[in-house]
Design a protein around this motif. Sequence first.
Motif, PDB file in Angstrom:
ATOM      1  N   LEU A  25      48.408  15.021  19.629  1.00 45.07           N
ATOM      2  CA  LEU A  25      49.073  14.518  20.831  1.00 45.07           C
ATOM      3  C   LEU A  25      49.528  15.672  21.715  1.00 45.07           C
ATOM      4  O   LEU A  25      49.470  15.586  22.949  1.00 45.07           O
ATOM      5  CB  LEU A  25      50.261  13.637  20.452  1.00 45.07           C
ATOM      6  CG  LEU A  25      49.896  12.261  19.874  1.00 45.07           C
ATOM      7  CD1 LEU A  25      51.157  11.484  19.524  1.00 45.07           C
ATOM      8  CD2 LEU A  25      49.037  11.471  20.852  1.00 45.07           C
ATOM      9  N   HIS A  26      49.976  16.752  21.091  1.00 41.64           N
ATOM     10  CA  HIS A  26      50.355  17.940  21.865  1.00 41.64           C
ATOM     11  C   HIS A  26      49.134  18.513  22.582  1.00 41.64           C
ATOM     12  O   HIS A  26      49.205  18.856  23.775  1.00 41.64           O
ATOM     13  CB  HIS A  26      50.968  18.984  20.936  1.00 41.64           C
ATOM     14  CG  HIS A  26      51.295  20.283  21.608  1.00 41.64           C
ATOM     15  ND1 HIS A  26      52.349  20.411  22.500  1.00 41.64           N
ATOM     16  CD2 HIS A  26      50.698  21.509  21.544  1.00 41.64           C
ATOM     17  CE1 HIS A  26      52.390  21.659  22.941  1.00 41.64           C
ATOM     18  NE2 HIS A  26      51.409  22.343  22.388  1.00 41.64           N
ATOM     19  N   VAL A  27      48.022  18.604  21.862  1.00 42.73           N
ATOM     20  CA  VAL A  27      46.785  19.113  22.474  1.00 42.73           C
ATOM     21  C   VAL A  27      46.355  18.204  23.624  1.00 42.73           C
ATOM     22  O   VAL A  27      45.942  18.673  24.697  1.00 42.73           O
ATOM     23  CB  VAL A  27      45.662  19.217  21.416  1.00 42.73           C
ATOM     24  CG1 VAL A  27      44.311  19.510  22.067  1.00 42.73           C
ATOM     25  CG2 VAL A  27      45.996  20.304  20.396  1.00 42.73           C
ATOM     26  N   ALA A  28      46.452  16.884  23.409  1.00 47.17           N
ATOM     27  CA  ALA A  28      46.040  15.932  24.444  1.00 47.17           C
ATOM     28  C   ALA A  28      46.908  16.057  25.687  1.00 47.17           C
ATOM     29  O   ALA A  28      46.410  15.992  26.821  1.00 47.17           O
ATOM     30  CB  ALA A  28      46.101  14.506  23.898  1.00 47.17           C
ATOM     31  N   ARG A  29      48.207  16.236  25.514  1.00 49.88           N
ATOM     32  CA  ARG A  29      49.098  16.380  26.670  1.00 49.88           C
ATOM     33  C   ARG A  29      48.789  17.649  27.440  1.00 49.88           C
ATOM     34  O   ARG A  29      48.829  17.663  28.678  1.00 49.88           O
ATOM     35  CB  ARG A  29      50.552  16.362  26.200  1.00 49.88           C
ATOM     36  CG  ARG A  29      51.000  14.993  25.683  1.00 49.88           C
ATOM     37  CD  ARG A  29      52.481  14.943  25.391  1.00 49.88           C
ATOM     38  NE  ARG A  29      52.822  13.641  24.778  1.00 49.88           N
ATOM     39  CZ  ARG A  29      53.144  13.494  23.495  1.00 49.88           C
ATOM     40  NH1 ARG A  29      53.188  14.541  22.701  1.00 49.88           N
ATOM     41  NH2 ARG A  29      53.423  12.286  23.028  1.00 49.88           N
ATOM     42  N   LEU A  56      37.472  19.691  27.290  1.00 45.83           N
ATOM     43  CA  LEU A  56      37.709  18.854  26.110  1.00 45.83           C
ATOM     44  C   LEU A  56      37.177  19.526  24.852  1.00 45.83           C
ATOM     45  O   LEU A  56      37.815  19.483  23.786  1.00 45.83           O
ATOM     46  CB  LEU A  56      37.047  17.486  26.288  1.00 45.83           C
ATOM     47  CG  LEU A  56      37.547  16.628  27.456  1.00 45.83           C
ATOM     48  CD1 LEU A  56      36.716  15.363  27.567  1.00 45.83           C
ATOM     49  CD2 LEU A  56      39.027  16.287  27.303  1.00 45.83           C
ATOM     50  N   ARG A  57      36.011  20.148  24.965  1.00 44.42           N
ATOM     51  CA  ARG A  57      35.410  20.826  23.812  1.00 44.42           C
ATOM     52  C   ARG A  57      36.271  21.997  23.362  1.00 44.42           C
ATOM     53  O   ARG A  57      36.522  22.175  22.162  1.00 44.42           O
ATOM     54  CB  ARG A  57      33.991  21.295  24.177  1.00 44.42           C
ATOM     55  CG  ARG A  57      33.242  21.951  23.037  1.00 44.42           C
ATOM     56  CD  ARG A  57      31.835  22.332  23.436  1.00 44.42           C
ATOM     57  NE  ARG A  57      30.949  21.171  23.477  1.00 44.42           N
ATOM     58  CZ  ARG A  57      30.362  20.709  24.581  1.00 44.42           C
ATOM     59  NH1 ARG A  57      30.594  21.298  25.752  1.00 44.42           N
ATOM     60  NH2 ARG A  57      29.564  19.670  24.521  1.00 44.42           N
ATOM     61  N   GLU A  58      36.739  22.794  24.300  1.00 39.81           N
ATOM     62  CA  GLU A  58      37.570  23.953  23.965  1.00 39.81           C
ATOM     63  C   GLU A  58      38.889  23.535  23.330  1.00 39.81           C
ATOM     64  O   GLU A  58      39.448  24.260  22.493  1.00 39.81           O
ATOM     65  CB  GLU A  58      37.823  24.787  25.218  1.00 39.81           C
ATOM     66  CG  GLU A  58      36.583  25.514  25.733  1.00 39.81           C
ATOM     67  CD  GLU A  58      36.789  26.108  27.118  1.00 39.81           C
ATOM     68  OE1 GLU A  58      37.940  26.035  27.626  1.00 39.81           O
ATOM     69  OE2 GLU A  58      35.824  26.637  27.678  1.00 39.81           O
ATOM     70  N   ALA A  59      39.396  22.373  23.717  1.00 43.50           N
ATOM     71  CA  ALA A  59      40.645  21.874  23.140  1.00 43.50           C
ATOM     72  C   ALA A  59      40.443  21.270  21.753  1.00 43.50           C
ATOM     73  O   ALA A  59      41.431  20.928  21.085  1.00 43.50           O
ATOM     74  CB  ALA A  59      41.265  20.832  24.068  1.00 43.50           C
ATOM     75  N   ALA A  82      45.635   7.156  21.023  1.00 49.11           N
ATOM     76  CA  ALA A  82      46.758   7.788  21.709  1.00 49.11           C
ATOM     77  C   ALA A  82      46.286   8.943  22.584  1.00 49.11           C
ATOM     78  O   ALA A  82      46.778   9.131  23.700  1.00 49.11           O
ATOM     79  CB  ALA A  82      47.775   8.277  20.678  1.00 49.11           C
ATOM     80  N   VAL A  83      45.323   9.708  22.086  1.00 51.68           N
ATOM     81  CA  VAL A  83      44.755  10.806  22.872  1.00 51.68           C
ATOM     82  C   VAL A  83      44.073  10.265  24.119  1.00 51.68           C
ATOM     83  O   VAL A  83      44.235  10.802  25.227  1.00 51.68           O
ATOM     84  CB  VAL A  83      43.765  11.614  22.005  1.00 51.68           C
ATOM     85  CG1 VAL A  83      42.914  12.548  22.873  1.00 51.68           C
ATOM     86  CG2 VAL A  83      44.516  12.422  20.958  1.00 51.68           C
TER      87      VAL A  83
END
Length: 410
Positions: A25-29, A56-59, A82-83
């Motif tokens: 969720l932190h990465v998605a935010r 998106l790939r790098e994350a 959630a993402v």
Amino acid sequence: MGVAIAPADPAPAPERTGPGRAHWLHVAREAADDLATDAVAREQAGKHPFDEVSRLREAGLLTLLAPVQSGGGGADWATACAVLREIAAADGAIGQLLGCHYYLSWGTRFFSSPDLAARVALRSTAEQWCWGGGLARQEASPVLGGRSGRRVLDGRQSYATGVLVADRLAVRAVRAGTGEPLAVLVDPAGPGVRVDADTGGFGQRLVAGGSVEFDAVPVADDDVLGSLSADEEALSPSAALASPVGRLVSVQLLLGMAEGVLAEVREYSRTSHTPWPLTSAAPQAPTDPHVLTAYGELTVLTRSASALADQALDAAREGLSAGDDLGFDQYAEISVLIAMAEAAASRAAHESTTRALDVLGPRAASARLGLDRFWRNARTHTLHEPAARRFREVGDYWLNGTHPAFVLPV
């Protein structure tokens, strides 16, 4: 309705070694904040979203659902949802692109043998594939001819999402001679494949949709993922979950758009609101009762749809954990609950993306703000997934006990 809402069974130990829900969720935010910084400019430019896919790939978000032992994130479907909502709140089109990727790449678990699904997941994760295309029944499907070791695919199909940027396409084909529907994996850069852009849409401009022609495209045995037959004699209840689980993607996209527009309009109202009639006074918090009422109604509508979506997701998790023990009656209850969530999310997105503009009045028409993109994106999505269908399914189930039809959403 009778669906028991209970926590899903604990995941097997290897799947619990991933970073965890809080991490993703932190990465998605962070990814959503990054997308939000230039969302208006990107949407207005309308370029193919290669850069967005790279972000998106790098994350690490493309491999979020892949098993840890295959090099993926090891997240569950609830975390993926959630993402998706976080990404869709910043950019509805990129949310749809990611949602389609999740559903198609994860969907091999429904249609393929466990061994084949594991092999495909390993290839997909190792090469960081972005999946596009779709398995929904539309116009005449491409035909898969030949026999094992010498199969070829011929035909043409249009797809709403991802084909212009995908590393692999999930294709609905029919077996020559029998007409059996099949899920087939195709490399869009391979011989005999031609991809054409679909231009001119007023919304979801960055979903990279288009049409694909297949001219004697070679298909390896491992690229025939499995049957898509809707015959209840051949379709197990656990495989039938592919249809309602896929609709959870639509639910998250719609809620993300609703929450996204409300957040942007709220921020603008707080920082840039000028009393009416226009004066030189400094911006101040709006006190107009009509504005406050509108915010209140839209917040209640969106939060209510979100609560229903959470119930639907819990029910889906319970059905997925049941595996082969799932019965058709329980499948039908899960399917109807998800249909209810999609209908509620559709109404929330429609109302929020329309009435949020009314709150700001003529200022909302500014191209600089780009607030119209929320309405255009939500309206485009709901044209593909009309809420009326979901209301009809719910009504037919409640009144007549009719099980929803097995119809793939993507």
